[in-house]
Scaffold this motif. Structure first.
Motif, PDB file in Angstrom:
ATOM      1  N   LYS A  50      -7.665   4.753   1.772  1.00  0.00           N
ATOM      2  CA  LYS A  50      -7.731   4.631   0.317  1.00  0.00           C
ATOM      3  C   LYS A  50      -6.352   4.985  -0.238  1.00  0.00           C
ATOM      4  O   LYS A  50      -6.002   6.154  -0.368  1.00  0.00           O
ATOM      5  N   GLN A  51      -5.577   3.943  -0.519  1.00  0.00           N
ATOM      6  CA  GLN A  51      -4.213   4.103  -1.015  1.00  0.00           C
ATOM      7  C   GLN A  51      -4.018   3.204  -2.224  1.00  0.00           C
ATOM      8  O   GLN A  51      -4.651   2.145  -2.331  1.00  0.00           O
ATOM      9  N   MET A  52      -3.126   3.636  -3.123  1.00  0.00           N
ATOM     10  CA  MET A  52      -2.779   2.761  -4.236  1.00  0.00           C
ATOM     11  C   MET A  52      -2.252   1.461  -3.647  1.00  0.00           C
ATOM     12  O   MET A  52      -1.416   1.466  -2.743  1.00  0.00           O
ATOM     13  N   THR A  53      -2.784   0.332  -4.135  1.00  0.00           N
ATOM     14  CA  THR A  53      -2.428  -0.968  -3.591  1.00  0.00           C
ATOM     15  C   THR A  53      -2.007  -1.890  -4.725  1.00  0.00           C
ATOM     16  O   THR A  53      -2.606  -1.883  -5.804  1.00  0.00           O
ATOM     17  N   PRO A 101      -1.204  -1.147  -9.988  1.00  0.00           N
ATOM     18  CA  PRO A 101      -1.389   0.265  -9.645  1.00  0.00           C
ATOM     19  C   PRO A 101      -2.527   0.833 -10.497  1.00  0.00           C
ATOM     20  O   PRO A 101      -2.693   0.483 -11.655  1.00  0.00           O
ATOM     21  N   GLY A 102      -3.326   1.665  -9.901  1.00  0.00           N
ATOM     22  CA  GLY A 102      -4.441   2.261 -10.614  1.00  0.00           C
ATOM     23  C   GLY A 102      -5.747   1.490 -10.473  1.00  0.00           C
ATOM     24  O   GLY A 102      -6.793   1.954 -10.919  1.00  0.00           O
ATOM     25  N   SER A 103      -5.687   0.301  -9.847  1.00  0.00           N
ATOM     26  CA  SER A 103      -6.918  -0.457  -9.617  1.00  0.00           C
ATOM     27  C   SER A 103      -7.779   0.267  -8.586  1.00  0.00           C
ATOM     28  O   SER A 103      -7.265   0.968  -7.709  1.00  0.00           O
ATOM     29  N   ALA A 104      -9.079   0.080  -8.684  1.00  0.00           N
ATOM     30  CA  ALA A 104     -10.001   0.713  -7.737  1.00  0.00           C
ATOM     31  C   ALA A 104      -9.759   0.179  -6.329  1.00  0.00           C
ATOM     32  O   ALA A 104      -9.473  -1.002  -6.140  1.00  0.00           O
ATOM     33  N   VAL A 105      -9.857   1.072  -5.349  1.00  0.00           N
ATOM     34  CA  VAL A 105      -9.686   0.716  -3.940  1.00  0.00           C
ATOM     35  C   VAL A 105     -10.861   1.289  -3.161  1.00  0.00           C
ATOM     36  O   VAL A 105     -11.158   2.480  -3.260  1.00  0.00           O
ATOM     37  N   THR A 106     -11.536   0.447  -2.409  1.00  0.00           N
ATOM     38  CA  THR A 106     -12.574   0.892  -1.492  1.00  0.00           C
ATOM     39  C   THR A 106     -12.068   0.601  -0.083  1.00  0.00           C
ATOM     40  O   THR A 106     -11.868  -0.553   0.278  1.00  0.00           O
ATOM     41  N   ALA A 107     -11.824   1.643   0.686  1.00  0.00           N
ATOM     42  CA  ALA A 107     -11.298   1.486   2.042  1.00  0.00           C
ATOM     43  C   ALA A 107     -12.457   1.358   3.029  1.00  0.00           C
ATOM     44  O   ALA A 107     -13.379   2.170   3.020  1.00  0.00           O
ATOM     45  N   LEU A 108     -12.405   0.330   3.859  1.00  0.00           N
ATOM     46  CA  LEU A 108     -13.443   0.086   4.859  1.00  0.00           C
ATOM     47  C   LEU A 108     -12.811  -0.009   6.241  1.00  0.00           C
ATOM     48  O   LEU A 108     -11.609  -0.259   6.371  1.00  0.00           O
ATOM     49  N   ALA A 133       0.865  -1.180   0.000  1.00  0.00           N
ATOM     50  CA  ALA A 133       0.000   0.000   0.000  1.00  0.00           C
ATOM     51  C   ALA A 133       0.904   1.233   0.000  1.00  0.00           C
ATOM     52  O   ALA A 133       1.812   1.345   0.827  1.00  0.00           O
ATOM     53  N   TYR A 134       0.668   2.106  -0.938  1.00  0.00           N
ATOM     54  CA  TYR A 134       1.489   3.307  -1.101  1.00  0.00           C
ATOM     55  C   TYR A 134       0.884   4.459  -0.314  1.00  0.00           C
ATOM     56  O   TYR A 134      -0.212   4.915  -0.620  1.00  0.00           O
TER      57      TYR A 134
END
Length: 97
Positions: free
Chosen positions: A53-56, A41-48, A9-10
């Motif tokens: 919400k970080q590039m993963t 990189p650039g894939s959608a991220v939904t933080a729960l 995670a960036y």
């Protein structure tokens, strides 16, 4: 044999040129280890929950030992050098179930 994974995670991302240079070097280095990029990189991220919400990025290897060896390889160290100080990451190498 259990698979190995890099889960990255960036927190901060350097400039685009730095990231492109790192990506090219890293892909070449990891190709030698049969790595497969599962989350790019650039894939959608939904933080729960407590997530951010970080590039993963998630990379799969045929074994945990190969995942460790890839990180320690001379070619991947060159890729790391290309990142410089403009990138902060939470980097984990984990063993699959």
């Amino acid at each position: 044999m259990k698979k190995g994974y890099w889960v990255v995670a960036y927190r901060t991302v350097g400039d685009e040129a730095t990231m492109n240079n790192y990506s090219a070097l890293a892909r070449a280095a990891l190709g030698q280890f049969g790595a497969r990029i599962l989350v790019a990189p650039g894939s959608a991220v939904t933080a729960l929950e407590a997530g951010l919400k970080q590039m993963t990025v998630v990379v799969e290897f045929d074994s945990y030992e190969i995942a460790l060896a890839a990180y320690q390889s001379a070619d991947y160290k060159k890729a790391l050098d290309a990142l410089g100080s403009g990138v902060e990451r939470d980097f984990r190498i984990v063993e699959g179930a």
